[in-house]
Scaffold this motif. Structure first.
Motif, short mmCIF file in Angstrom:
data_model
loop_
_atom_site.label_atom_id
_atom_site.label_comp_id
_atom_site.label_asym_id
_atom_site.label_seq_id
_atom_site.Cartn_x
_atom_site.Cartn_y
_atom_site.Cartn_z
N GLY A 13 0.83 -1.06 0.09
CA GLY A 13 -0.19 0.04 0.18
C GLY A 13 0.56 1.29 0.09
O GLY A 13 0.33 2.24 0.10
N LYS A 14 2.21 1.23 -0.17
CA LYS A 14 2.95 2.29 -0.05
C LYS A 14 2.80 3.05 -1.64
O LYS A 14 2.97 2.36 -2.61
N SER A 15 2.87 4.45 -1.64
CA SER A 15 2.47 5.23 -2.77
C SER A 15 3.93 5.25 -3.60
O SER A 15 4.72 5.54 -2.87
N LEU A 16 3.75 4.63 -4.64
CA LEU A 16 4.97 4.55 -5.70
C LEU A 16 4.97 5.77 -6.70
O LEU A 16 5.92 6.49 -6.74
N ILE A 17 4.07 6.12 -7.38
CA ILE A 17 3.85 7.23 -8.68
C ILE A 17 2.44 7.68 -8.44
O ILE A 17 1.26 7.11 -8.30
N LYS A 18 2.63 8.91 -8.50
CA LYS A 18 1.31 9.89 -8.64
C LYS A 18 1.21 10.43 -9.92
O LYS A 18 2.17 10.89 -10.55
N SER A 19 0.11 10.19 -10.67
CA SER A 19 -0.29 10.68 -12.05
C SER A 19 -0.50 12.12 -12.02
O SER A 19 -0.75 12.82 -11.15
N SER A 20 -0.09 12.66 -13.14
CA SER A 20 -0.40 14.11 -13.55
C SER A 20 -0.98 14.17 -14.94
O SER A 20 -0.49 14.85 -15.85
N PHE A 21 -2.08 13.12 -15.13
CA PHE A 21 -2.61 13.42 -16.55
C PHE A 21 -3.17 14.47 -16.81
O PHE A 21 -3.60 15.37 -16.00
N PRO A 22 -3.15 14.92 -18.35
CA PRO A 22 -3.89 16.01 -18.66
C PRO A 22 -5.14 16.14 -18.32
O PRO A 22 -5.98 15.11 -18.39
N LEU A 23 -5.97 17.25 -18.41
CA LEU A 23 -7.26 17.55 -17.89
C LEU A 23 -8.27 17.49 -19.20
O LEU A 23 -9.49 17.11 -19.08
N TYR A 24 -7.72 18.17 -20.08
CA TYR A 24 -8.66 18.52 -21.32
C TYR A 24 -8.23 17.66 -22.49
O TYR A 24 -7.17 17.22 -22.97
N HIS A 25 -9.33 17.71 -23.47
CA HIS A 25 -9.34 16.72 -24.76
C HIS A 25 -8.06 16.86 -25.54
O HIS A 25 -7.37 16.03 -25.83
N THR A 26 -7.92 18.26 -25.71
CA THR A 26 -6.80 18.50 -26.70
C THR A 26 -5.31 17.78 -26.24
O THR A 26 -4.65 17.22 -27.17
N ASP A 27 -5.10 18.07 -25.19
CA ASP A 27 -3.99 17.75 -24.32
C ASP A 27 -3.87 16.13 -24.13
O ASP A 27 -2.90 15.58 -24.58
N ILE A 28 -5.04 15.50 -23.85
CA ILE A 28 -5.24 14.17 -23.54
C ILE A 28 -4.91 13.55 -25.00
O ILE A 28 -4.38 12.49 -25.16
N TYR A 29 -5.76 13.93 -26.00
CA TYR A 29 -5.53 13.21 -27.28
C TYR A 29 -4.42 13.26 -28.04
O TYR A 29 -3.87 12.02 -28.47
N LYS A 30 -3.73 14.32 -27.93
CA LYS A 30 -2.31 14.37 -28.60
C LYS A 30 -1.20 13.35 -27.98
O LYS A 30 -0.19 13.20 -28.82
N HIS A 31 -1.47 13.13 -26.75
CA HIS A 31 -0.66 12.25 -25.91
C HIS A 31 -1.04 10.89 -25.75
O HIS A 31 -0.41 9.83 -25.03
N LEU A 32 -2.24 10.26 -26.52
CA LEU A 32 -2.84 9.11 -26.28
C LEU A 32 -1.81 7.65 -26.54
O LEU A 32 -2.00 6.81 -25.87
N ILE A 33 -1.24 8.09 -27.67
CA ILE A 33 -0.39 6.79 -28.10
C ILE A 33 0.67 6.33 -27.24
O ILE A 33 1.08 5.21 -27.25
N GLY A 34 1.41 7.33 -26.43
CA GLY A 34 2.23 7.10 -25.43
C GLY A 34 1.70 6.44 -24.19
O GLY A 34 2.47 6.03 -23.40
N GLY A 35 0.47 6.58 -24.03
CA GLY A 35 -0.23 5.68 -22.86
C GLY A 35 -0.14 6.79 -21.57
O GLY A 35 0.10 6.22 -20.45
N GLU A 36 0.29 7.97 -21.67
CA GLU A 36 0.48 9.01 -20.71
C GLU A 36 -0.53 9.98 -20.47
O GLU A 36 -0.23 11.12 -19.55
N SER A 37 -1.56 9.73 -21.11
CA SER A 37 -2.95 10.81 -20.83
C SER A 37 -3.90 10.30 -20.13
O SER A 37 -4.82 10.98 -19.75
#
Length: 161
Positions: free
Chosen positions: A39-63
């Motif tokens: 239960g120890k925290s390892l990684i906290k996400s900071s995914f983009p919030l809005y469509h434009t930023d999410i969509y352009k980074h989708l292929i990398g699996g980081e959005s």
């Protein structure tokens, strides 16, 4: 959601409320923290919030983290949510998210609402090679079929993993 994940109590109500207030959004994800077996925290996400930023980074699996996503399928064409055979995680979901993004918006809530467990990974070079080949295939299909234009970062990160 993965059976090893943990959804916080307010997850569903917050995602439903977001979808209700944003009729152009068909898929809503959340921020997540990866935890170990203790239960120890390892990684906290900071995914983009809005469509434009999410969509352009989708292929990398980081959005968007697939395990956090809630869909409103009434905002999508009837047969859109079909998975391709022989496509490995996370690319099987990324393909679906790309299709969704053609019809409606993707978004992430800036709240941590899901914990995901990371188990010790065995070095399986064959599986890693299959994932990289799946990535290349998805990249080719998405740029030709969906006219997808990925960011440079999203192209490099899956190859280096």
């Amino acid at each position: 959601m993965d059976p090893n994940g943990v959804a916080l109590k307010s997850r569903i109500s917050k995602q439903v409320a977001y979808l209700t207030k944003h009729p152009k959004v068909a898929a809503i994800g959340t921020q997540t923290t990866t935890i170990d077996n203790d239960g120890k925290s390892l990684i906290k996400s900071s995914f983009p919030l809005y469509h434009t930023d999410i969509y352009k980074h989708l292929i990398g699996g980081e959005s968007m983290k697939p395990e956090t996503v809630m869909l409103d399928k009434t905002r999508l064409p009837k047969d859109l949510l079909k998975f391709k055979k022989n496509t490995h995680y996370p690319f099987v979901y990324i393909d679906i998210f790309m299709k969704i993004g053609l019809y409606n918006e993707l978004a992430n809530i800036n709240n941590l609402l899901v914990l995901t467990r990371q188990f010790s990974k065995k070095n399986n070079e064959l599986l890693n090679l299959k994932k990289k080949m799946t990535f290349i295939k998805l990249l080719f299909e998405s740029t030709t079929n969906y006219e997808y234009k990925p960011s440079l970062r999203s192209l490099i990160s899956p190859i280096l993993r």
